[in-house]
Design an enzyme around this catalytic site. Sequence first.
Site, PDB file in Angstrom:
ATOM      1  N   SER A   8       0.799  -1.319  -0.072  1.00 10.95           N
ATOM      2  CA  SER A   8      -0.030   0.050   0.081  1.00 10.95           C
ATOM      3  C   SER A   8       0.799   1.152  -0.060  1.00 10.95           C
ATOM      4  O   SER A   8       1.802   1.284   0.910  1.00 10.95           O
ATOM      5  CB  SER A   8      -0.989   0.095   0.998  1.00 10.95           C
ATOM      6  N   THR A  10       1.347   3.930   1.204  1.00 10.90           N
ATOM      7  CA  THR A  10       1.146   4.950   2.371  1.00 10.90           C
ATOM      8  C   THR A  10       2.208   5.295   3.132  1.00 10.90           C
ATOM      9  O   THR A  10       2.012   5.790   4.184  1.00 10.90           O
ATOM     10  CB  THR A  10      -0.143   4.431   3.288  1.00 10.90           C
ATOM     11  N   ALA A 244       7.132  -1.004  11.890  1.00  5.42           N
ATOM     12  CA  ALA A 244       6.285  -0.308  11.330  1.00  5.42           C
ATOM     13  C   ALA A 244       6.555   0.833  10.444  1.00  5.42           C
ATOM     14  O   ALA A 244       7.795   0.951  10.521  1.00  5.42           O
ATOM     15  CB  ALA A 244       5.401   0.310  12.390  1.00  5.42           C
ATOM     16  N   LYS A 245       5.818   1.353   9.698  1.00  6.18           N
ATOM     17  CA  LYS A 245       6.267   2.443   8.733  1.00  6.18           C
ATOM     18  C   LYS A 245       6.950   3.362   9.184  1.00  6.18           C
ATOM     19  O   LYS A 245       7.755   4.200   8.647  1.00  6.18           O
ATOM     20  CB  LYS A 245       5.118   2.876   8.064  1.00  6.18           C
ATOM     21  N   ARG A 246       6.849   3.927  10.599  1.00  6.99           N
ATOM     22  CA  ARG A 246       7.437   4.779  11.359  1.00  6.99           C
ATOM     23  C   ARG A 246       8.849   4.742  11.641  1.00  6.99           C
ATOM     24  O   ARG A 246       9.696   5.314  11.845  1.00  6.99           O
ATOM     25  CB  ARG A 246       6.745   5.166  12.351  1.00  6.99           C
TER      26      ARG A 246
END
Length: 283
Positions: A8, A10, A244-246
């Site tokens: 995704s 994002t 996580a994306k962070r």
Amino acid sequence: MLTRFAPSPTGELHLGHAYSAVLAHGAARAANGRFRVRIDDIDGSRSREHYVTASLADLAWLGLDPDGDPVRQSAHLGRYAAALDELRSRGLVYPCFCTRADIAASLAAPHGPSGSIYPGACRHLSGAERDRRLAVEPHAWRLDMARAAALAGELRWEEQGRGMRVADPSAHGDIVLARKDAPASYHLASTLDDAAMGVTHVIRGADLIASTDVHRLLQALLGLPTPVYRHHGLVCGPDGKRLAKRDAAASLASLRDAGVDGPALAADLLAQRLPAGYSLKIP
Ligand code: GLU
């Protein structure tokens, strides 16, 4: 055999995404099959074009060569609408006018594998009230889980190398299939696209195993084939928590900038060797 990697757009891809992509690519290559990339970009409020470009650049850096151009979910909105129409004509979905706040405020909203279980207020609206509100209010479409599950009966899937699993879609309650602000939910879009792409093996993180309950049900309702599934372990960072994306330090862009060799990293991940400090949590 056909596998896929479906990011995704994002956020930036990290080591966990690379692990998933490497496994899907490796499985296809080992079986003389095909590997495809799908961009899951129907969440208009969160998808960003620069993440599409960055994700494809990351895959190229890893040396993962897809067979054919990437496909995009945003090009398949008609497919999702047609499936929703079919479910609607069979009385298996209903419009839901509740806001998140309405649902959160309901004392009767217990938690299921994909968030709170919808308490069902809109399931019981009369036909006349539905029609009146449909004309003027934003709405989502929910699956009438009790009817759908009864229609489908017992459902199973093959978890590669680990035998058959029984799907338990009822635990999810009346899930959303189309949102007020997105033409299809992840569940609907992913299930339809996997079938349309001819995906034979879905290889993805163990965090998505509960989703397979729902995907298996949608396959049964819509007459779609069931792929083999492999839900793999999750890459955890130095703090032991799944990435996580962070987690910027684990992003593929920062590894590339630090001079890491992409194809060597891909080979290591395929052999389940992770960079120092990272580990795999096998569920
Ligand atoms: N776009 C989804 C994600 O990134 C894909 C999940 C899947 O592989 O089905 O979580």
